[in-house]
Design a protein around this motif. Structure first.
Motif, PDB file in Angstrom:
ATOM      1  N   ALA B 232       0.731  -1.284   0.156  1.00 15.79           N
ATOM      2  CA  ALA B 232      -0.070   0.036   0.081  1.00 15.79           C
ATOM      3  C   ALA B 232       0.918   1.120   0.043  1.00 15.79           C
ATOM      4  O   ALA B 232       0.663   2.181   0.779  1.00 15.79           O
ATOM      5  CB  ALA B 232      -1.230  -0.131   1.044  1.00 15.79           C
ATOM      6  N   THR B 233       1.724   1.406  -0.936  1.00 13.98           N
ATOM      7  CA  THR B 233       2.665   2.706  -1.246  1.00 13.98           C
ATOM      8  C   THR B 233       1.617   3.702  -2.010  1.00 13.98           C
ATOM      9  O   THR B 233       1.769   3.386  -3.237  1.00 13.98           O
ATOM     10  CB  THR B 233       3.786   2.151  -1.729  1.00 13.98           C
ATOM     11  OG1 THR B 233       4.226   0.975  -1.094  1.00 13.98           O
ATOM     12  CG2 THR B 233       4.844   3.464  -1.897  1.00 13.98           C
ATOM     13  N   VAL B 234       1.261   4.618  -1.512  1.00 11.63           N
ATOM     14  CA  VAL B 234       0.431   5.412  -1.928  1.00 11.63           C
ATOM     15  C   VAL B 234       0.939   6.925  -2.344  1.00 11.63           C
ATOM     16  O   VAL B 234       1.303   7.356  -1.218  1.00 11.63           O
ATOM     17  CB  VAL B 234      -1.062   5.575  -1.502  1.00 11.63           C
ATOM     18  CG1 VAL B 234      -1.716   6.635  -2.231  1.00 11.63           C
ATOM     19  CG2 VAL B 234      -1.562   4.189  -1.208  1.00 11.63           C
ATOM     20  N   TYR B 235       0.936   7.279  -3.719  1.00 20.36           N
ATOM     21  CA  TYR B 235       1.455   8.576  -3.926  1.00 20.36           C
ATOM     22  C   TYR B 235       0.374   9.526  -4.115  1.00 20.36           C
ATOM     23  O   TYR B 235      -0.442   9.028  -4.594  1.00 20.36           O
ATOM     24  CB  TYR B 235       2.332   8.617  -5.183  1.00 20.36           C
ATOM     25  CG  TYR B 235       3.595   7.574  -5.194  1.00 20.36           C
ATOM     26  CD1 TYR B 235       4.857   8.048  -4.541  1.00 20.36           C
ATOM     27  CD2 TYR B 235       3.711   6.287  -5.297  1.00 20.36           C
ATOM     28  CE1 TYR B 235       5.888   7.518  -4.420  1.00 20.36           C
ATOM     29  CE2 TYR B 235       4.758   5.410  -5.376  1.00 20.36           C
ATOM     30  CZ  TYR B 235       5.876   6.157  -4.728  1.00 20.36           C
ATOM     31  OH  TYR B 235       6.974   5.432  -4.692  1.00 20.36           O
ATOM     32  N   GLU B 236       0.701  10.747  -3.756  1.00 23.06           N
ATOM     33  CA  GLU B 236      -0.123  11.955  -3.915  1.00 23.06           C
ATOM     34  C   GLU B 236      -0.226  12.488  -5.693  1.00 23.06           C
ATOM     35  O   GLU B 236       0.835  12.139  -6.051  1.00 23.06           O
ATOM     36  CB  GLU B 236       0.110  13.211  -3.110  1.00 23.06           C
ATOM     37  CG  GLU B 236       0.030  12.836  -1.734  1.00 23.06           C
ATOM     38  CD  GLU B 236      -1.503  12.278  -1.080  1.00 23.06           C
ATOM     39  OE1 GLU B 236      -2.577  13.020  -1.920  1.00 23.06           O
ATOM     40  OE2 GLU B 236      -1.639  11.705  -0.345  1.00 23.06           O
ATOM     41  N   ALA B 237      -1.160  13.302  -5.905  1.00 18.17           N
ATOM     42  CA  ALA B 237      -1.339  13.705  -7.481  1.00 18.17           C
ATOM     43  C   ALA B 237       0.044  14.217  -7.770  1.00 18.17           C
ATOM     44  O   ALA B 237       0.472  14.244  -8.832  1.00 18.17           O
ATOM     45  CB  ALA B 237      -2.382  14.423  -7.577  1.00 18.17           C
ATOM     46  N   GLN B 240       3.356  12.022  -9.478  1.00 18.26           N
ATOM     47  CA  GLN B 240       3.255  11.363 -10.422  1.00 18.26           C
ATOM     48  C   GLN B 240       4.206  10.692 -11.211  1.00 18.26           C
ATOM     49  O   GLN B 240       4.478   9.530 -11.340  1.00 18.26           O
ATOM     50  CB  GLN B 240       2.278  11.947 -11.549  1.00 18.26           C
ATOM     51  CG  GLN B 240       0.941  12.001 -11.561  1.00 18.26           C
ATOM     52  CD  GLN B 240       0.328  12.483 -12.942  1.00 18.26           C
ATOM     53  OE1 GLN B 240       0.720  12.178 -14.039  1.00 18.26           O
ATOM     54  NE2 GLN B 240      -0.642  13.176 -12.743  1.00 18.26           N
ATOM     55  N   ASP B 241       5.564  11.296 -11.129  1.00 20.32           N
ATOM     56  CA  ASP B 241       6.750  10.732 -11.539  1.00 20.32           C
ATOM     57  C   ASP B 241       7.382   9.624 -10.914  1.00 20.32           C
ATOM     58  O   ASP B 241       7.642   8.606 -11.305  1.00 20.32           O
ATOM     59  CB  ASP B 241       7.807  11.941 -11.429  1.00 20.32           C
ATOM     60  CG  ASP B 241       7.695  12.876 -12.882  1.00 20.32           C
ATOM     61  OD1 ASP B 241       6.735  12.730 -13.618  1.00 20.32           O
ATOM     62  OD2 ASP B 241       8.124  13.935 -12.702  1.00 20.32           O
ATOM     63  N   PHE B 243       5.356   7.863  -8.788  1.00 16.88           N
ATOM     64  CA  PHE B 243       4.544   6.566  -8.996  1.00 16.88           C
ATOM     65  C   PHE B 243       4.610   6.033 -10.353  1.00 16.88           C
ATOM     66  O   PHE B 243       4.799   4.717 -10.314  1.00 16.88           O
ATOM     67  CB  PHE B 243       3.064   7.277  -9.040  1.00 16.88           C
ATOM     68  CG  PHE B 243       1.963   6.428  -9.334  1.00 16.88           C
ATOM     69  CD1 PHE B 243       1.570   5.157  -8.708  1.00 16.88           C
ATOM     70  CD2 PHE B 243       1.508   6.181 -10.853  1.00 16.88           C
ATOM     71  CE1 PHE B 243       0.702   4.100  -9.135  1.00 16.88           C
ATOM     72  CE2 PHE B 243       0.429   5.282 -11.234  1.00 16.88           C
ATOM     73  CZ  PHE B 243       0.086   4.281 -10.529  1.00 16.88           C
ATOM     74  N   PHE B 244       4.814   6.582 -11.278  1.00 17.00           N
ATOM     75  CA  PHE B 244       5.241   5.819 -12.702  1.00 17.00           C
ATOM     76  C   PHE B 244       6.523   5.342 -12.702  1.00 17.00           C
ATOM     77  O   PHE B 244       6.455   4.179 -13.099  1.00 17.00           O
ATOM     78  CB  PHE B 244       5.068   6.694 -13.883  1.00 17.00           C
ATOM     79  CG  PHE B 244       3.565   7.148 -14.222  1.00 17.00           C
ATOM     80  CD1 PHE B 244       2.697   6.087 -14.798  1.00 17.00           C
ATOM     81  CD2 PHE B 244       2.913   8.122 -13.891  1.00 17.00           C
ATOM     82  CE1 PHE B 244       1.531   6.251 -15.293  1.00 17.00           C
ATOM     83  CE2 PHE B 244       1.387   8.390 -14.501  1.00 17.00           C
ATOM     84  CZ  PHE B 244       0.878   7.191 -15.192  1.00 17.00           C
ATOM     85  N   ALA B 246       8.013   3.906  -9.987  1.00 21.66           N
ATOM     86  CA  ALA B 246       7.602   2.494  -9.423  1.00 21.66           C
ATOM     87  C   ALA B 246       6.981   1.638 -10.080  1.00 21.66           C
ATOM     88  O   ALA B 246       7.141   0.194 -10.182  1.00 21.66           O
ATOM     89  CB  ALA B 246       6.866   3.132  -8.044  1.00 21.66           C
ATOM     90  N   LEU B 247       6.086   2.157 -10.911  1.00 18.79           N
ATOM     91  CA  LEU B 247       5.165   1.061 -11.448  1.00 18.79           C
ATOM     92  C   LEU B 247       5.882   0.606 -12.578  1.00 18.79           C
ATOM     93  O   LEU B 247       5.833  -0.751 -13.067  1.00 18.79           O
ATOM     94  CB  LEU B 247       3.890   1.864 -12.197  1.00 18.79           C
ATOM     95  CG  LEU B 247       2.940   1.081 -13.270  1.00 18.79           C
ATOM     96  CD1 LEU B 247       2.525  -0.136 -12.554  1.00 18.79           C
ATOM     97  CD2 LEU B 247       1.739   1.857 -13.463  1.00 18.79           C
ATOM     98  N   ARG B 248       6.845   1.275 -13.333  1.00 23.79           N
ATOM     99  CA  ARG B 248       7.689   1.025 -14.416  1.00 23.79           C
ATOM    100  C   ARG B 248       8.645  -0.362 -13.899  1.00 23.79           C
ATOM    101  O   ARG B 248       8.892  -1.360 -14.551  1.00 23.79           O
ATOM    102  CB  ARG B 248       8.567   1.962 -15.228  1.00 23.79           C
ATOM    103  CG  ARG B 248       7.878   2.949 -15.744  1.00 23.79           C
ATOM    104  CD  ARG B 248       8.643   3.951 -16.784  1.00 23.79           C
ATOM    105  NE  ARG B 248       9.454   3.539 -17.804  1.00 23.79           N
ATOM    106  CZ  ARG B 248       9.064   3.356 -18.834  1.00 23.79           C
ATOM    107  NH1 ARG B 248       8.033   3.809 -19.317  1.00 23.79           N
ATOM    108  NH2 ARG B 248       9.952   2.677 -19.689  1.00 23.79           N
ATOM    109  N   LEU B 250       8.120  -2.086 -11.287  1.00 24.46           N
ATOM    110  CA  LEU B 250       7.169  -3.220 -10.782  1.00 24.46           C
ATOM    111  C   LEU B 250       6.609  -4.157 -12.087  1.00 24.46           C
ATOM    112  O   LEU B 250       6.714  -5.288 -12.046  1.00 24.46           O
ATOM    113  CB  LEU B 250       5.661  -2.771 -10.396  1.00 24.46           C
ATOM    114  CG  LEU B 250       4.661  -3.616  -9.672  1.00 24.46           C
ATOM    115  CD1 LEU B 250       5.519  -4.295  -8.535  1.00 24.46           C
ATOM    116  CD2 LEU B 250       3.402  -2.912  -9.430  1.00 24.46           C
TER     117      LEU B 250
END
Lengths: 305, 256
Positions: B232-237, B240-241, B243-244, B246-248, B250
């Motif tokens: 549950a690592t949640v980034y704020e608006a 975005q950089d 978040f993306f 971390a997603l890349r 992942l």
């Protein structure tokens, strides 16, 4: 631990790889019952199981074959009947339950065999609660994704059953194919799911485009398919919908109600984007972004390219 | 034509509190009639109007079926009478028990058409209607999305996964209707006031002579699902950089 005998049935040949694999884990002997053509039966037999074939009478509705199916299953007296869920099959399950006296497990999220017989987890209130039940023998109506499909195997056979099938009291006046596409969400490595938070059909189209760019399947929560009708029912995840186990589940505008999460908890990673910081999905995900999808959707595919 | 809509009184899970040991106190939740059952009640009311017949409602259960607010709610939706089968042993009936008792009650009351919803609000096993029809040895159609009268029979549309069937159904019969067959009416004040004057018949299992065999099923406690522990690592608006990035990582687009 296994029960002695399982019988599996699904409307389509494509249901059998999962049904047979699941049944083999739970029973010593697995019999595949097929209502269809000799070709259908041959295709199922290639999974390495003995097939008992009730030849489909083309003039009759599939439902007209249920009394024969009930007689055949009753005579086989299995401890486990695994049925692939569909509208017709739910009707069959009801007749079979009365004919055999066996209880029905509808859409269980797990099935195992123990000392007392077949144990199954049922969800209630759309997933808000779960309850384990045990019975010496059970009819389980299961959706796609509960078992991992089996591949081809040696040792299959086909026996054509001599059973009488006749027209029932309900007469078909007309039939029209439905244009609704069928999709196998369970096979996808990556699934993009949209919920009410997607906001508009235009945003849904953007999510669909992003999913295509990522090589992902598009799925949704139940309200998107049932209430709004923006996507076909075959694409909804969760209770009485599909259960998936992809590498990645990307939830867009999904609030994260238990009803939905039941279908996606098997994902290796859950990533959520939602503008509501308090959405329950943020407590149930690996990675989350609190953001307005209006702003994120246009750049989503590009940022992940 | 005598039409009966079957419904179930369920708990309102929105009131549900979950204890740390996952146990839930359902008996402290409010009561409701499931949305799918409202479709059956509406279909019964509409069919009664179309046929010049009579629509009633039928439920089986424990003490909760006596709830006067729910009785009134059901009777304000276009049905003229209500039959309830009450027994403390019916507090949490499974599909088998429900179908047995409904079959006995429907036989006693008399019917031409029994209508059920797609599934109950709690179990949603979608089994009761099918088992009820089999017990009564009458025709059954599920997923009914339209009902019309045709010379003493019914012509129904059945929406399946791959096709839509148009079927002629001789009566008596049991039908399970879909959630999109109709939009259940919103009762007016007049409907609600009128509901209090409509007849309610209460039956016991003894009245029905219903024979309920011991269930082969042993059930455990009803529990909230196990919550899956995720990071549950949640980034704020504004992040975005991050978040993306971390997603890349992942999805293996960038090195971890």
């Amino acid at each position: 631990m296994k029960v002695t005998r399982a019988v599996v049935y699904g409307e389509a040949v494509s249901a059998y790889p999962e049904l047979c694999a699941g049944a083999k884990e739970l029973a010593d002997e697995v019999i595949a019952l097929v209502v269809g053509s000799a070709e259908d039966a041959e295709a199922v037999a290639r999974l390495g199981v003995p097939v008992q074939l009730v030849v489909r009478s083309g003039d009759l509705r599939l439902d007209d074959h249920w009394p024969a199916v009930c007689r055949v299953v009753g005579e086989l007296a299995p401890q486990l009947v695994l049925l692939r869920a569909s509208t017709r099959v739910r009707s069959l399950a009801g007749s079979l339950a009365v004919v055999t006296g066996l209880p029905v497990a509808s859409d269980p999220v797990a099935i195992s065999v123990g000392e007392a017989g077949v144990a199954y987890q049922s969800v209630r209130y759309g997933g808000a609660t779960q309850q384990e039940s045990v019975a010496p023998a059970v009819i389980a109506v299961v959706g796609p994704g509960l078992f991992r499909p089996a591949g081809a195997s040696e040792g299959g056979s086909v026996t054509v059953l001599e059973v009488e099938v006749s027209a029932g009291p309900v007469r078909r006046i007309a039939q029209a194919p439905r244009t609704e596409e069928s999709v196998d969400l369970t096979a996808a490595d990556m699934v993009v799911g949209v919920g009410r938070g997607i906001g508009s059909p235009e945003n849904l189209a953007k999510a669909a485009a992003a999913a295509r760019a990522l090589g992902a399947e598009l799925a949704c929560s139940r309200p998107i398919a049932e209430g709004l009708g923006w996507l076909p029912k075959s694409r909804y995840l969760g209770v009485s919908g599909a259960t998936i186990r992809p590498e990645l589940y990307l939830a867009l505008g999904i609030s994260g109600q238990v009803q939905h999460l039941v279908g996606v908890n098997g994902a290796k990673a859950i990533v959520a984007i939602n503008k509501d910081k308090a959405a329950p999905i943020f407590a149930q995900c690996d990675l989350g972004l609190v953001a307005d999808l209006e702003a994120v959707l246009p750049v989503l595919a590009e940022r992940l390219a | 034509m005598r039409i009966i809509a079957c419904y179930k009184v369920a708990r309102d899970e929105r009131d549900m509190a979950v204890a740390p040991d996952r146990s839930v106190a359902l008996d402290r939740c409010g009561l409701l009639v499931g949305d799918y059952d409202l479709n059956a009640i509406e279909a019964a009311a509409e069919l009664a109007t179309a046929s010049g017949g009579e629509a009633g409602a039928l439920t089986v259960g424990g003490e909760e079926t006596r709830d006067s607010k729910l009785r009134k709610s059901v009777l304000s939706r276009g049905v003229g009478n209500l039959t309830i089968v009450v027994d403390s042993s019916l507090a949490a009936p499974d599909a088998d028990v429900t179908a047995r008792v409904l079959a006995a009650a429907a036989t006693k009351v008399g019917y031409d058409v029994l209508l059920c919803g797609e599934g109950s609000a709690d179990r949603y096993s979608q089994q009761v209607a099918a088992q009820l029809a089999t017990r009564l040895e009458v025709p059954f159609v599920n997923a009914v999305s339209r009902i019309e009268l045709a010379d003493g029979d019914l012509v129904v549309e059945r929406t399946l996964e791959d096709e839509v069937e148009t079927l002629q159904v001789p009566l008596p019969a049991v039908l399970a209707v879909t959630s999109d067959i109709n939009t259940p009416r919103v009762p007016t004040m007049k409907d609600i006031l009128g509901a209090g004057r409509k007849p309610v018949t209460e039956l016991s299992l003894d009245d029905l002579g219903a024979d309920l065999p011991a269930s082969p099923v042993t059930t455990g406690p009803e529990l909230a699902p196990v919550s899956h522990q995720r990071s549950a690592t949640v980034y704020e608006a504004g992040q975005q950089d991050e978040f993306f990035g971390a997603l890349r990582r992942l999805i293996g687009k960038d090195a971890k």
